[in-house]
Design a protein around this motif. Structure first.
Motif, PDB file in Angstrom:
ATOM      1  N   THR A 779       0.834  -1.186   0.000  1.00  0.00           N
ATOM      2  CA  THR A 779       0.000   0.000   0.000  1.00  0.00           C
ATOM      3  C   THR A 779       0.874   1.243   0.000  1.00  0.00           C
ATOM      4  O   THR A 779       2.079   1.178   0.211  1.00  0.00           O
ATOM      5  CB  THR A 779      -0.914   0.033   1.251  1.00  0.00           C
ATOM      6  N   ALA A 780       0.227   2.381  -0.209  1.00  0.00           N
ATOM      7  CA  ALA A 780       0.914   3.669  -0.134  1.00  0.00           C
ATOM      8  C   ALA A 780       0.010   4.646   0.596  1.00  0.00           C
ATOM      9  O   ALA A 780      -1.215   4.607   0.437  1.00  0.00           O
ATOM     10  CB  ALA A 780       1.248   4.181  -1.533  1.00  0.00           C
ATOM     11  N   LYS A 781       0.618   5.523   1.393  1.00  0.00           N
ATOM     12  CA  LYS A 781      -0.139   6.566   2.073  1.00  0.00           C
ATOM     13  C   LYS A 781       0.057   7.867   1.325  1.00  0.00           C
ATOM     14  O   LYS A 781       1.167   8.209   0.932  1.00  0.00           O
ATOM     15  CB  LYS A 781       0.321   6.700   3.530  1.00  0.00           C
ATOM     16  N   ALA A 782      -1.025   8.626   1.162  1.00  0.00           N
ATOM     17  CA  ALA A 782      -0.923   9.860   0.392  1.00  0.00           C
ATOM     18  C   ALA A 782      -1.933  10.876   0.897  1.00  0.00           C
ATOM     19  O   ALA A 782      -2.951  10.524   1.483  1.00  0.00           O
ATOM     20  CB  ALA A 782      -1.165   9.578  -1.092  1.00  0.00           C
ATOM     21  N   ASN A 783      -1.635  12.160   0.656  1.00  0.00           N
ATOM     22  CA  ASN A 783      -2.594  13.237   0.896  1.00  0.00           C
ATOM     23  C   ASN A 783      -3.379  13.442  -0.389  1.00  0.00           C
ATOM     24  O   ASN A 783      -2.805  13.622  -1.459  1.00  0.00           O
ATOM     25  CB  ASN A 783      -1.871  14.520   1.294  1.00  0.00           C
ATOM     26  N   PHE A 784      -4.717  13.444  -0.257  1.00  0.00           N
ATOM     27  CA  PHE A 784      -5.545  13.423  -1.461  1.00  0.00           C
ATOM     28  C   PHE A 784      -6.891  14.053  -1.134  1.00  0.00           C
ATOM     29  O   PHE A 784      -7.593  13.600  -0.226  1.00  0.00           O
ATOM     30  CB  PHE A 784      -5.729  11.978  -1.920  1.00  0.00           C
ATOM     31  N   LYS A 791      -3.737   3.875  -0.479  1.00  0.00           N
ATOM     32  CA  LYS A 791      -3.910   3.310  -1.817  1.00  0.00           C
ATOM     33  C   LYS A 791      -3.485   1.844  -1.767  1.00  0.00           C
ATOM     34  O   LYS A 791      -2.375   1.533  -1.342  1.00  0.00           O
ATOM     35  CB  LYS A 791      -3.032   4.049  -2.835  1.00  0.00           C
ATOM     36  N   PHE A 792      -4.360   0.963  -2.219  1.00  0.00           N
ATOM     37  CA  PHE A 792      -3.989  -0.449  -2.366  1.00  0.00           C
ATOM     38  C   PHE A 792      -3.388  -0.600  -3.755  1.00  0.00           C
ATOM     39  O   PHE A 792      -4.070  -0.433  -4.764  1.00  0.00           O
ATOM     40  CB  PHE A 792      -5.220  -1.338  -2.185  1.00  0.00           C
ATOM     41  N   GLU A 794      -1.605  -3.252  -5.119  1.00  0.00           N
ATOM     42  CA  GLU A 794      -1.438  -4.563  -5.739  1.00  0.00           C
ATOM     43  C   GLU A 794      -2.464  -5.527  -5.163  1.00  0.00           C
ATOM     44  O   GLU A 794      -3.051  -5.276  -4.098  1.00  0.00           O
ATOM     45  CB  GLU A 794      -0.027  -5.106  -5.512  1.00  0.00           C
ATOM     46  N   ASN A 795      -2.681  -6.618  -5.853  1.00  0.00           N
ATOM     47  CA  ASN A 795      -3.590  -7.639  -5.364  1.00  0.00           C
ATOM     48  C   ASN A 795      -3.075  -8.217  -4.045  1.00  0.00           C
ATOM     49  O   ASN A 795      -1.870  -8.414  -3.873  1.00  0.00           O
ATOM     50  CB  ASN A 795      -3.727  -8.755  -6.410  1.00  0.00           C
ATOM     51  N   GLU A 796      -3.988  -8.458  -3.091  1.00  0.00           N
ATOM     52  CA  GLU A 796      -3.688  -8.997  -1.765  1.00  0.00           C
ATOM     53  C   GLU A 796      -2.841  -8.054  -0.917  1.00  0.00           C
ATOM     54  O   GLU A 796      -2.197  -8.474   0.043  1.00  0.00           O
ATOM     55  CB  GLU A 796      -3.037 -10.384  -1.859  1.00  0.00           C
ATOM     56  N   SER A 797      -2.819  -6.772  -1.262  1.00  0.00           N
ATOM     57  CA  SER A 797      -2.225  -5.791  -0.351  1.00  0.00           C
ATOM     58  C   SER A 797      -3.175  -5.601   0.827  1.00  0.00           C
ATOM     59  O   SER A 797      -4.359  -5.933   0.752  1.00  0.00           O
ATOM     60  CB  SER A 797      -1.973  -4.474  -1.081  1.00  0.00           C
ATOM     61  N   TYR A 798      -2.638  -5.064   1.942  1.00  0.00           N
ATOM     62  CA  TYR A 798      -3.480  -4.986   3.142  1.00  0.00           C
ATOM     63  C   TYR A 798      -2.992  -3.903   4.088  1.00  0.00           C
ATOM     64  O   TYR A 798      -1.862  -3.425   4.011  1.00  0.00           O
ATOM     65  CB  TYR A 798      -3.514  -6.330   3.869  1.00  0.00           C
ATOM     66  N   ILE A 799      -3.899  -3.543   5.015  1.00  0.00           N
ATOM     67  CA  ILE A 799      -3.531  -2.776   6.201  1.00  0.00           C
ATOM     68  C   ILE A 799      -3.985  -3.581   7.410  1.00  0.00           C
ATOM     69  O   ILE A 799      -4.897  -4.424   7.312  1.00  0.00           O
ATOM     70  CB  ILE A 799      -4.160  -1.367   6.235  1.00  0.00           C
ATOM     71  N   GLY A 800      -3.349  -3.337   8.565  1.00  0.00           N
ATOM     72  CA  GLY A 800      -3.688  -4.064   9.775  1.00  0.00           C
ATOM     73  C   GLY A 800      -3.767  -3.156  10.979  1.00  0.00           C
ATOM     74  O   GLY A 800      -3.044  -2.158  11.068  1.00  0.00           O
ATOM     75  N   LEU A 801      -4.668  -3.475  11.892  1.00  0.00           N
ATOM     76  CA  LEU A 801      -4.805  -2.735  13.148  1.00  0.00           C
ATOM     77  C   LEU A 801      -4.486  -3.672  14.301  1.00  0.00           C
ATOM     78  O   LEU A 801      -4.966  -4.813  14.343  1.00  0.00           O
ATOM     79  CB  LEU A 801      -6.229  -2.191  13.291  1.00  0.00           C
ATOM     80  N   ASP A 802      -3.704  -3.170  15.232  1.00  0.00           N
ATOM     81  CA  ASP A 802      -3.176  -3.993  16.319  1.00  0.00           C
ATOM     82  C   ASP A 802      -4.163  -4.103  17.471  1.00  0.00           C
ATOM     83  O   ASP A 802      -4.708  -3.108  17.943  1.00  0.00           O
ATOM     84  CB  ASP A 802      -1.862  -3.371  16.813  1.00  0.00           C
ATOM     85  N   PHE A 888      -7.202   1.451  -5.833  1.00  0.00           N
ATOM     86  CA  PHE A 888      -8.343   1.333  -4.937  1.00  0.00           C
ATOM     87  C   PHE A 888      -8.014   2.109  -3.666  1.00  0.00           C
ATOM     88  O   PHE A 888      -6.966   1.903  -3.064  1.00  0.00           O
ATOM     89  CB  PHE A 888      -8.570  -0.145  -4.623  1.00  0.00           C
ATOM     90  N   LEU A 889      -8.911   3.017  -3.238  1.00  0.00           N
ATOM     91  CA  LEU A 889      -8.601   3.959  -2.161  1.00  0.00           C
ATOM     92  C   LEU A 889      -9.490   3.719  -0.949  1.00  0.00           C
ATOM     93  O   LEU A 889     -10.694   3.484  -1.088  1.00  0.00           O
ATOM     94  CB  LEU A 889      -8.814   5.400  -2.647  1.00  0.00           C
TER      95      LEU A 889
END
Length: 898
Positions: A779-784, A791-792, A794-802, A888-889
């Protein structure tokens, strides 16, 4: 003869292999793992500059007057000389260089502030005799007036390949009398050090300049051709090579082309001001030839200040970099100055628009050496050709090193960070030694202090077999006797892919040994033991990891009895709580073995949001989360350069401040104003600069931490609670975080010291920014569009919360924008491949709900009932692909609870 031929053949193969290995790193950047930072000596007393000698010994100076010599192989350091110096403010023993013909004449050059009533700094030459400095050999070359007790002395000394000596001198001007803009106060009767026009832009004054002279055998000097003002020009000093400097603290000279580089420590203004000028910038400068570099009229890429009349408090016009003039009544030199030269690199406190890779925060730019691979033909540890011709720069405050590349004309071409994962502690000088290794002199955390983390270090490059890395973990590191501990070596590695041998020494005495990678061991007696893991590669290179294991005292266990979800709050409810503490040796709160008064319970609210809490994780020594946050922020902001928790430095210790304001009910507000605006008077003449660039919320936390250091602070904490009761969650508006903290220090047992444990219950607002997640992959983080989003890519990219409690949470509501992509999001527990508890429908722009406003729209994901706390992951799946333009945002995640 056959044996000799075989030996020669083997040697030839080895040399060819080494050559091929080395040749990889001509255009290919070497991995950081090929560099090793080796400690040579630590715990120095304000080290300033160093010289690495050809026999490996290191000559270095300390600000209070010592000249010392280190023998790295033995670790022995001896004092070879001492100068009685005035070392207040920024003065003292400041500069050191060896003569180009040092190995024949044993001459060294020192720049220092002689002790006594006369306010001068001095450049002198001394002779070493049998590694002892002959005080009678002093040849005084220059004496420069210095306004003692304040600012900007400079003092760096370097030689070029032609035998010319360069000396950097600061502007000797206070920054505190001009609102942190350019100090050009011309009012009569004012102290002389409030107008930098008398020094930096004065052609007849050596201060605020970098001098270039040619030392002679008799201790005098001549002027080389090409300086800024030829000899014989009225109202000028021919020693000046470049002028218009504020505080050129560290300089270097390219050994091949003679270009001069220096770091310019800039002013402190936080914001541009119409009528005054630009905010402060630090600079890295290049001078291919003599020139005027702008101060106090320009900064950075010739950003112009205004002429400001301090008497009338009025501005008239901006200075012109193409035609600068110095009409100050304090100027004794020429009025019409050469055109101002732009800085090569410049950056402010905040994020730099021009050089964003340099980060933000405190700043002290310095210039290191230019490296050339062919200057070290016989070294096995020299840096690779990849760095040949590059300039090494560093920042004393930000603790980074960058390398600067140049084009065929010697102009700036690019910059990249060097060893970003390596820890540095305020580098104050660096030099390539005769072996082609980089030697760093590190000042340590606090200014004007003898720091335990100061030292001299050597960074070696390894093109061949690399030392393995030992990593050790233990299932427990504290507990009652007997104590069974499962050890593992997970994370140990060899960068060359070699098979490793493992050896565990459990008590650290060589008696109980295991060769297993992951053994289990029973400690049968109380005590504190250093368990040692040694990993070794087939060539015999090894490294160790040490785990302290304390046996004999079981740590206390703290739990909260709390109704409902333990991660989020909804509305403004009132909640019941109860703190439970159990300790194997002491008993528990229930059976009165532990007194309620010995359990500290606090209740905090942070209006800034959950992200402030993250920096407190993993600490066990401070009992309040707000104290932890404040402590971390003092380090991040650079305040610890001037203040220690226990020891005074430039300013008072934090504990002294806490005691000073202990009984003042307005202490918080007073210190908030003091830190924000700067000032002085309480602790002497030293002034603290403004910290208005820091968020007010950060300063509030820093002040709370400082005031908490009073011995009586815990007795009347405004947020202290009983061990059970009710809490009303009513302090938030739109966001904010509540933190319930309980801590207990046990009584110790079996000769083992007491153990402090703390438990936190953190409740956050249920609307979470995707960009504030804990884990990111693909993923990538951006100001938008005024949002921080993910921004995702690639396929099977992810974010996680602890560590999210999903109790009572029925849905996730995602604010998304498919952005011409088609895909779906899955909610998984524990890992990106874990149990799926929810997923969206197939999403695309064509399926956007009709009531969506703008491009963002909300999608609800029903969750399977889950009564557990776990890491959660949002995994993006697509069958249509993703590219950098059509990603995908995801904007926000709302945890929809009861």
């Amino acid at each position: 003869m056959k044996i000799n031929l075989l030996s020669i053949l083997a040697l030839g193969i080895l040399l060819i292999a080494c050559k091929k290995e080395t040749e990889r790193f001509v255009n290919e950047k070497p991995e950081e793992t090929r560099f090793t930072k080796v400690t040579l000596i630590e715990r120095l007393d304000e080290p300033m500059e160093l010289e690495v000698l050809r026999d490996g010994k290191i000559l270095f100076i300390e600000r209070k007057g010592k000249i010392r010599l280190l023998e790295p192989e033995s670790g022995i350091v001896k004092e070879v000389g001492f100068l009685p110096v005035y070392y207040e403010a920024e003065d003292g023993l400041l500069g050191l260089a060896k003569d180009p013909d040092f190995y024949n004449n044993q001459w060294i050059y020192l720049y220092y502030s002689p002790e006594g009533e006369e306010s001068i700094n001095r450049l002198s030459r001394f002779t070493l005799v049998d590694e002892i400095m002959d005080m009678a050999s002093e040849k005084v070359m220059l004496e420069i007036p210095q306004f003692r007790g304040c600012c900007h002395s400079g003092g760096s000394i370097e030689f070029d390949s032609q035998g010319n000596l360069y000396l950097s001198l600061g502007d000797d001007t206070t920054p505190f009398e001009s609102d942190n803009f350019n100090p050009i106060d011309e009012r009569p009767g004012r102290p002389e050090n409030v107008d930098a026009q008398r020094s930096s832009s004065n052609s007849k004054d050596l201060r605020g300049a970098i001098l270039r002279i040619t030392p002679q055998e008799d201790g005098t000097y001549t002027i080389p051709e090409g300086n800024l003002f030829p000899e014989g020009i009225a109202d000028t000093r021919p020693e000046i090579y470049v002028m218009g400097n504020r505080n050129p603290f560290r300089i270097s000279v390219d050994p091949k082309n003679g270009y001069l580089y220096w770091g310019e420590v800039g002013p402190d203004a936080q914001f541009d001001s119409l009528g005054r000028g630009p905010r402060g910038y630090d600079e890295v400068n290049q001078a291919k030839e003599a020139g005027f570099f702008g101060w106090p009229y320009f900064v950075g890429d010739n950003k112009a200040y205004w002429y400001y009349d301090f008497e009338k408090q009025e501005s008239t016009s901006q200075f012109d970099p193409q035609a600068p003039v110095n009409y100050s009544p304090n100027n004794t030199g020429i009025k019409i100055l050469p055109p101002a030269q732009e800085a090569m690199i410049w950056y402010p406190y905040a994020d730099s628009e021009d050089f964003p890779m340099l980060g933000s925060g405190g700043r002290n730019a310095m210039a290191g050496p230019v490296y050339y691979h062919d200057l070290f033909p016989f070294s096995e540890v020299k840096f690779p050709k990849y760095y040949s011709g590059k300039l090494f720069i560093y920042d004393w405050m930000r603790n980074w090193i960058f390398t600067v590349s140049f084009d065929e004309n010697g102009d700036y071409a690019g910059i990249e960070e060097f060893l970003p994962e390596t820890r540095f502690k305020k580098i104050i000088d660096m030099q390539f030694g005769p072996d082609g290794s980089l030697y760093t002199l590190e000042y340590g955390t606090y200014w004007s202090a003898q720091n335990d983390d100061s030292g001299i270090y050597k960074i070696e490059f390894n093109p061949g077999n690399r030392q393995p890395i030992a990593k050790a973990q233990a299932s427990k590191n504290q507990g009652a006797v007997p104590l069974q501990v499962a050890f593992n070596s997970e994370g140990s590695l060899d960068f060359d892919g070699d098979n490793l041998e493992f050896e565990w020494d459990f008590y650290g005495d060589g008696v109980y040994i295991s060769k297993e990678a992951n053994p289990v061991f029973n400690f049968e007696r109380p005590g504190t033991f250093n368990t040692i893991l040694t990993v070794r590669d087939p060539e015999g290179l090894n490294s160790q990891a040490v785990l302290p294991i304390t046996v004999g005292n079981e740590p206390p266990v703290i739990r909260f009895d709390w109704e409902g979800n333990k991660s989020f709050y909804w509305g403004k409810p009132t909640k019941s709580y109860r703190v439970m503490v159990e300790d194997l040796e002491d008993g528990s709160l229930d059976n009165a073995g532990i007194a309620a008064k010995d359990v500290l319970v606090t209740w905090d609210f942070l209006k800034e949001g959950f992200d402030k809490v993250l920096s407190s994780e993993g600490h066990q020594q401070t009992e309040s989360t707000t104290q932890l946050l404040g402590q971390n922020l003092t380090v991040k902001s650079g305040c610890n350069a001037c203040h220690g928790e226990e020891n005074a430095s430039v300013g008072p210790s934090y504990k002294e401040v806490a005691l000073e304001y202990e009984t003042d009910p307005n202490a918080s507000d007073l210190l908030l104003q003091k830190v924000t605006l700067g000032g002085g008077g309480v602790w002497g003449e030293r002034l603290m600069p403004s910290h208005a660039h820091l968020p007010e919320s950060d300063i509030v936390l820093m002040v709370d931490y400082i005031l908490s250091l009073s011995p009586n602070a815990a007795l009347h904490q405004k947020n202290r609670l009983e061990i059970e009761g009710e809490l009303k969650l009513d302090q938030h508006k739109d966001q904010g975080t509540y933190i319930l903290t309980a801590s207990y220090r046990d009584k110790g047992a079996n000769g083992i010291a007491p153990i402090l444990r703390r438990e936190e219950l953190v409740l956050r607002h249920p609307l979470v920014l995707a960009a504030d997640a804990d884990y990111f992959e693909g993923t990538a983080k951006a100001n938008f569009r005024d949002s921080r989003l993910v921004k995702f890519t690639e396929n099977e990219s992810y974010i996680g919360l602890d560590s999210i409690d999903l109790t009572q949470i029925e849905n996730l509501i995602l604010s998304i924008d498919p952005n011409r992509r088609t895909g779906w999001l899955e909610v998984r527990l524990g890992s990106p491949q874990g149990l799926m508890v929810g997923r969206t429908q197939l999403l695309s722009n064509e399926l956007r709900p009709k009531n969506a406003q703008g491009k963002w729209f909300d999608i609800k994901i029903p969750l399977e009932p889950t009564e557990q706390k776990d890491n959660i992951y949002l995994v993006f799946q697509t069958e249509t692909g993703v590219d950098i333009w059509n990603s995908f945002l995801l904007n926000t995640i709302y945890f929809d609870g009861k």
